[in-house]
Design an enzyme around this catalytic site. Structure first.
Site, PDB file in Angstrom:
ATOM      1  N   CYS A   1       0.851  -1.190   0.000  1.00 53.37           N
ATOM      2  CA  CYS A   1       0.000   0.000   0.000  1.00 53.37           C
ATOM      3  C   CYS A   1       0.885   1.237   0.000  1.00 53.37           C
ATOM      4  O   CYS A   1       1.705   1.405   0.888  1.00 53.37           O
ATOM      5  CB  CYS A   1      -0.899  -0.008   1.227  1.00 53.37           C
TER       6      CYS A   1
ATOM      7  N   CYS B   1      -3.930   7.089  -1.754  1.00 52.43           N
ATOM      8  CA  CYS B   1      -5.232   7.088  -2.431  1.00 52.43           C
ATOM      9  C   CYS B   1      -6.342   7.604  -1.535  1.00 52.43           C
ATOM     10  O   CYS B   1      -7.307   8.207  -2.004  1.00 52.43           O
ATOM     11  CB  CYS B   1      -5.598   5.682  -2.874  1.00 52.43           C
TER      12      CYS B   1
ATOM     13  N   THR C   1      -3.864   3.784   7.553  1.00 51.46           N
ATOM     14  CA  THR C   1      -2.703   3.204   6.905  1.00 51.46           C
ATOM     15  C   THR C   1      -1.571   4.197   6.696  1.00 51.46           C
ATOM     16  O   THR C   1      -0.415   3.930   7.030  1.00 51.46           O
ATOM     17  CB  THR C   1      -3.108   2.618   5.544  1.00 51.46           C
TER      18      THR C   1
ATOM     19  N   GLU D   1       0.220   0.822   9.806  1.00 51.58           N
ATOM     20  CA  GLU D   1      -1.126   1.137  10.287  1.00 51.58           C
ATOM     21  C   GLU D   1      -1.023   1.808  11.653  1.00 51.58           C
ATOM     22  O   GLU D   1      -0.213   1.391  12.483  1.00 51.58           O
ATOM     23  CB  GLU D   1      -1.935  -0.162  10.464  1.00 51.58           C
TER      24      GLU D   1
ATOM     25  N   HIS E   1     -13.027   4.661  -3.107  1.00 53.48           N
ATOM     26  CA  HIS E   1     -11.943   3.862  -2.538  1.00 53.48           C
ATOM     27  C   HIS E   1     -12.063   2.398  -2.976  1.00 53.48           C
ATOM     28  O   HIS E   1     -11.061   1.703  -3.100  1.00 53.48           O
ATOM     29  CB  HIS E   1     -11.947   3.992  -1.004  1.00 53.48           C
TER      30      HIS E   1
ATOM     31  N   TYR F   1      -9.078   0.056  -5.149  1.00 51.43           N
ATOM     32  CA  TYR F   1      -8.593  -1.313  -4.960  1.00 51.43           C
ATOM     33  C   TYR F   1      -8.519  -2.067  -6.292  1.00 51.43           C
ATOM     34  O   TYR F   1      -7.798  -3.056  -6.401  1.00 51.43           O
ATOM     35  CB  TYR F   1      -9.501  -2.063  -3.977  1.00 51.43           C
TER      36      TYR F   1
ATOM     37  N   CYS G   1      -4.715  -0.608  -7.153  1.00 52.87           N
ATOM     38  CA  CYS G   1      -3.550  -0.874  -6.304  1.00 52.87           C
ATOM     39  C   CYS G   1      -3.347  -2.361  -6.051  1.00 52.87           C
ATOM     40  O   CYS G   1      -2.230  -2.874  -6.160  1.00 52.87           O
ATOM     41  CB  CYS G   1      -3.656  -0.096  -4.993  1.00 52.87           C
TER      42      CYS G   1
ATOM     43  N   GLU H   1      -6.245  -6.217   4.398  1.00 48.05           N
ATOM     44  CA  GLU H   1      -6.744  -4.922   3.927  1.00 48.05           C
ATOM     45  C   GLU H   1      -7.648  -5.082   2.697  1.00 48.05           C
ATOM     46  O   GLU H   1      -8.596  -4.325   2.512  1.00 48.05           O
ATOM     47  CB  GLU H   1      -5.539  -4.040   3.604  1.00 48.05           C
TER      48      GLU H   1
END
Lengths: 481, 481, 481, 481
Positions: free
Chosen positions: A100, A104, A191, A256, A291, A295, A298, A446
């Site tokens: 990650c 974003c 994150t 995190e 979001h 995904y 990413c 995640e």
């Protein structure tokens, strides 16, 4: 102002002098901390890509607010093509970092707040939209990293925010002072926050009348007074603190934190929603959908890295030509590209909001994320299959470096003679990282819970699918009344 | 001699004075070592269960060799019911330790060697069977832990043992001395070896004429001269060395070593196959099939622990009554019991060998294991879904113990008020252990590769299924010639 | 009396002079009817197998009631081994007929009623058990086919039996007359009823106080006055009426009827439950579980036929050696044997009831059936993949027989020269039958809904799994209170 | 010329006076034939939609060849948006007809031939492209239906075309005459051919030097001399010939024919490839990829109909509010939209060919189709689950119409009182049609094999995925050389 380089970013975030509770100590300089460095390096990747000739066309874009050239990670999407390019950019970063890269969530928050504030102002005569434009223009011009903070602790799941024993279990406006509000609460699962300059606080669910105090959206600097960070553990995290980096697997990484807001003052010009409960749901739904689209970029990129590592270890093991190995790699590609297709599709069918920026197709963005809660697990399973049992039994780098044990390891882990044993070990450690180590936090856990758990997507899919129309068409086809 | 207790076992294994290369150092007393303790504790569990009134009927059985009462973990199966009871015993241990308790591989090796030596003697006039009976009777009477060692490094996968650059890449008889042989090579992925008294060395694949040196089966004490251990890393392994055990998740655990045999002398009475290449395949096939049956017990037990933890965290999170949560837990149970059914079925349909002990149904044992390469992954995925995002973001025990950070953690991780926060953290750490920590090595990676990877099972399934009969029946039904 | 042969069975059922409403007409002699013949042939298979030297040991068994040798299809299971043999017998019949052979439901009903009446008598002082023993002894001695009838129409799913607009929507005792009761209602989805001598009527769900009229279990001859049959359609059913049998695919077949009971008088000696609502649930649960076990045999047999046909068509298409073809067939075998394992496991772990006959393991029987609602679909999908597109496009037998069209069909459907075109067509028609024709009713739709839909199994799995024990063990492992 | 209406289309196709061998007879007027009508009705749907105000914007487009307004089903795609709109149009038709509407294959053939002929001319100096433009402009202006014919019988799968016993097993140029060529062979699985005006013949695989005779692409009128049709059977096909349409389920439908080309003369101006073996593979690959995209639209539409029918039957059964029912319907939507996303994604990322029309993203189009070989099966399984057992046991329409049987059917199939029994039966018949009847040929078998079987897609995915780049990136990340 010019687009920051990775190095400039690292300096700027160091200047914030953030600290965190980490494994029982108060961290010193985060940028020097072994646990934090890989994750800052991942954020820095997003800055350097804007300067790399091979990728700058994808990463640089003209701002709609200030006409400057900005990093796409701060862009308000002006077209469906912008949405598609966002996904492509994310895939590139995921493939390059296998983790990650944390930038974003702020982007998605900004696009959601932009359109929501516009509509709120239309209805309630507030002036949140202009405030936000001013704020975001500043973000763009300074190429800052912004974290979006949504998830409240939620306490007793059977109770509404106002009915909790502790009202802070959902972040709230605790007090009003001249020129601003005081917020109190916490946000979990943050994150990228320790690597960010700013935080966009949002409500975690649709608030109802009587819950105005919890319907708050605002911006807070990460180093604001009263903000406190407690580091989250990840599988195999302390390997990052060992002498030899081999066992870490991936030079990049995520992190995190739990973030506590203890009576943090927010000036009015940084408040973008304050009690308008009827827009809290809109904001949540839009942010979540953006979001969920993310995904589709990413995690596909991380999938690329895992597929590449799997194909490479198959070569190193000397089995790349076996039909069942090729078949498993094709299956990994197929599943990964299916997710990507969902990411592209919800973007290509995106539409303009009333405020002018583009919103993803809500149905397809949720379909995208729901696949992300499934396919990475199968990719990880297949990678485990191809990589072999050494994934769980390989000796440490320290023993490889040992004058007595090392030669035995080299003797007995030799496979395809075209590759050095140490390289084989590096690739195995990368795969281990992604399927059962620190990287699995990003790639598996995640993927399940980020942007909301699968049940949240299912609810949205049921709501967005226009089932009534499908039923009506069938009735029509069969001549039913 | 009496059945050992767990405590007596621990003492007996300490007496062996084994050492290993671990994280760059030579271990001192293994039983005191933080990395090793959880795994010895898991083995000890198998001893204590034989004394526990609730389970002693399942764990204690009369020996077929010496008429003494022995622990079933050293039993030669005398009936299909014995095979079924083996699986039930394994499930119980898996559920009680949530990890690999390491004692099955020796049991499976013994049963495979018992029948193979009998048949080898019949054909070749050798006397391996009596040797093995004498040896195993001693094992039974002393209630020892035996590791079965099969997996060779294998080097270049495209080459046969004799064609490897280094002949040691498959363990072999390197030299013959009066009264015995000298073996050289290594065995990888040895789960319980450091906690064992004895090793049963077996060939890793069907040897062919000309490969007699590699067709060797023999017994070696774990503390024999020339045996060397190099510890394997596991995700999150060093958490076991931290001050507070909370973050480890599971007080039990497995471990893995690479074992090097450097010119180890084995006396004739401990040699059970030596060059009879035509029985190497039989031995491999039987051992593998017994061990594939084992997974239908042990991993089901670990699944029970994961299901229990998932149901418990759902209560602690306050969502146990939600229909989608209940549905996911039912699905976990269903998949787990499907594996169990395969373990039971390959046992209940087992048959006597020529030597008299019972062999599992080869087809169904492979079907069992192939399901083990799939369903635990889905169980882990569902557990991750139910448990929530804290799995990947929860602060450390050290921060929980910190006077400043601790109260924030307790305040914000409170959920269902019926449960203390620290208990919720413990359960989450157990789930993390199993889905992305040290426990995932046993529950996921080992489920894939232990007893052979899925491709090995598929080959056996294709071979054992009697496809010709199915085709013939269809021809008959349709009246084709 | 001797065990009937298939021929004797066919004569005996013809003597019943049953009639049905079929496609708008009243059937004449059912045994001569093209729609019915294949299904009677399937039942006859179960009789002939008891005379075939190759299978008589499996099919013949000594009665526990009357010490005569009987067909296992009328046996009250006296051991876990009997339960295992039941499953093996069913698999054999499924493989030999590739359809539902219709004789299990009566067997399952008898075993459920046997133990339930015993327990009911114990509690309520009724004498149902002896009545049933007398009745069933007569069945055994005359080697009769008995249908178990459970599924009521159920009307408005939101309402209890007594709250329906029409009380007949659940079958009930409508009236009492001297020496017996009068029942009224209907049973849906009755697979073998038209080929049966007797019907065992059972309630469809757990009745509650106030619903005594619906808690009725009794036996009725299929040709009793007031019983009426309405034939159910199946995909491609009328192909059975065409001149050339080629397009039917399978010479055997199932059939389904809706059965109406219009004021049917049942004498007291044929009544086995009459208002004891507290035993209605027991009866339903046991019958359902026995029948869910049955699917672990019969559908596995049909799977064998489908696998055989798939392997054969691969040879005929000339692709049997391709690695992906072999892999798909191995997958089909794996899934099929997984179901079989569940069938065996729930049998081998079965236990004696208070009445003395054996009951399957309720948890595992439900796990078995839940897999039957999934894996046959994947088998059908894989068979479709291997068989090729001709499955959906192949010309008719009538065109093959046409002097003009026929030669073109033979010219262009030639593949592997070792097989005649007409044989290739026959095998394709059998596969078509099973994946999208009359056979799909048995292999797919019935696999979903027979013995209750998947949701019914999930409820039982949740109830039988002892989740509390799993939770307690985890608490114990972690030292929670 | 104006866009045809459905009625005009039906007249125009009747004028062709096509005949076929059907069930052993030579058909008379096809448009009057009960087997053919539903399928012509489905094609007519594509014409009427171009006149319907609600859809004309999607269906009507300006031709790139002749500037006239044309039906999109004859369009050469001028942009990625055109590709996206193609998929949306197909989804609409699939949802409206719940079957194959047969007009895509010609569209896909035309777009593939358009760009391939351009490139062939560039290299070989041929003039195929202009010929094709002239031809296709005529098609567009006359709004004709064109079938693309690719699949050869292929005979012995282990042999190349030139090595077959019978050279016609792959369609070939058998003879050359002045002004044209004579072709001989057959094409299997031709879905829409009997409803088409024209045929575009294409090679079935990549030809090699020496196989020039088989590298032929040309256009032939469907009523050309020497073309012969043999009708393919479908499950439940003859229900279409019964008196009451209820049991058919769907008023629309597909059909399949085997087409024989017996010495058919093709004039030069209709020949678009003739021996240029190096472009045969390009043509196959492009056509296949366009057609794999198509499935991302049409089958999604059929999925919409199945989802609508499933939601409706849930209401009719009175269980629409049950959580497990809602969950299954959400899952159906999710899988269906995942396919749609793939259809959209391969379109939105399409690119211009050298000839100027747009080609889909080859990787994602193959990913799309591979999902089509999986998800419809799960949709069908879930629909079967929700619909209930009546799917396989419901009485015939003829019995519903029977004065004696009918009232019983109405009495006992009553469920939710808001819906008439006959409507419930209609919806069940539609679902039956799609999961185990004539519609299953289109929705399941054709989803597997249309546009090539899954193995063909896997090969393309492996080839298009740029695995080397993924490996290179991983090496770079880990610092390997």
């Amino acid at each position: 102002m010019a687009l920051k380089t990775g190095k400039q970013y690292l300096e700027s975030v160091a200047d914030l002098k953030l600290e965190a509770h980490m494994l029982g100590r108060k961290s010193g300089d985060l940028g020097e901390h072994g646990l934090v460095q890989p994750s800052q390096k991942a954020v820095a990747f997003t800055f350097d890509a804007a300067h790399d000739p091979a990728t700058r066309d994808l990463f640089c874009v003209e701002s709609s607010l200030c006409k400057a050239e900005i990093n796409r990670f701060t862009h308000l999407h002006q077209s469906a093509e912008d949405l598609v390019n966002k996904v492509k950019m994310q895939r590139y970063c995921g493939a390059g970092t296998a983790c990650c890269f944390q930038r974003c969530v702020g982007l998605d928050a900004a696009n959601a707040i932009y359109s929501t504030t516009f509509e709120c102002d239309q209805k309630h005569g507030t002036d949140y939209h202009q405030r936000f434009k001013d704020y975001w223009s500043w973000i763009q011009q300074n190429d800052l990293v912004v974290d979006g903070a949504m998830t409240d602790p939620k306490g007793d799941r059977g109770k509404r925010p106002k009915d909790q024993v502790d009202p802070d279990l959902f972040l709230r406006v605790k007090e009003r002072r001249p020129g601003g509000v005081v917020i109190s609460g916490a946000k979990l699962h943050q994150t990228g926050m320790l690597n960010s300059h700013e935080i966009l606080v949002m409500p975690t669910l649709t608030m109802r009348p009587g819950e105005e105090a919890w319907a708050v959206c605002c911006a807070v600097p990460t180093n604001a007074e009263g903000v406190r960070y407690i580091y989250g553990r990840q599988a195999s995290d302390t390997r990052k603190l060992e002498a030899d980096p081999l066992d870490v697997g991936n030079p990049f990484g995520g992190q995190e934190v739990m973030t506590v807001f203890e009576d943090v003052f927010v000036p009015d010009e940084r408040v973008f929603l304050d009690g308008e409960v009827d827009f809290s749901g809109t904001l949540v739904e839009r942010f979540a959908s953006y979001h969920r689209q993310s995904y589709g970029g990413c995690k596909v990129g991380v999938g690329d890295a895992l597929i590449g590592a799997t194909a490479l270890i198959a070569q190193m093991n000397g089995v790349a030509g076996a039909s069942h190995i090729k078949d498993k790699i094709v299956e990994m590609i197929h599943l990964n590209e299916t997710i990507f297709s969902c990411g592209i599709a919800c973007s290509a069918t995106g539409e303009a909001t009333a405020a002018g920026n583009y919103l993803v197709n809500l149905l397809l963005a949720n379909v995208c994320k729901l696949n992300v809660t499934r396919f990475p697990y199968e990719l990880a399973r297949l990678a485990t299959d191809v990589a072999g049992g050494l994934l769980g039994t390989m000796p440490s780098a320290a023993d490889l470096n040992d004058p007595v044990a090392g030669p035995y390891i080299k003797k007995y882990l030799a496979a395809n003679p075209d590759f050095p044993v140490v390289d084989r070990m590096k690739v195995l450690r990368l795969i281990e990282n992604l399927v059962a180590g620190a990287g699995a936090v990003g790639y598996l856990i995640e993927s399940m819970h980020g942007a909301g758990p699968p049940t949240a997507q299912r609810i949205m899919i049921g709501r967005q699918a226009d089932l009534e129309q499908k039923v009506a068409r069938v009735k029509n086809m069969l001549g039913l009344v």
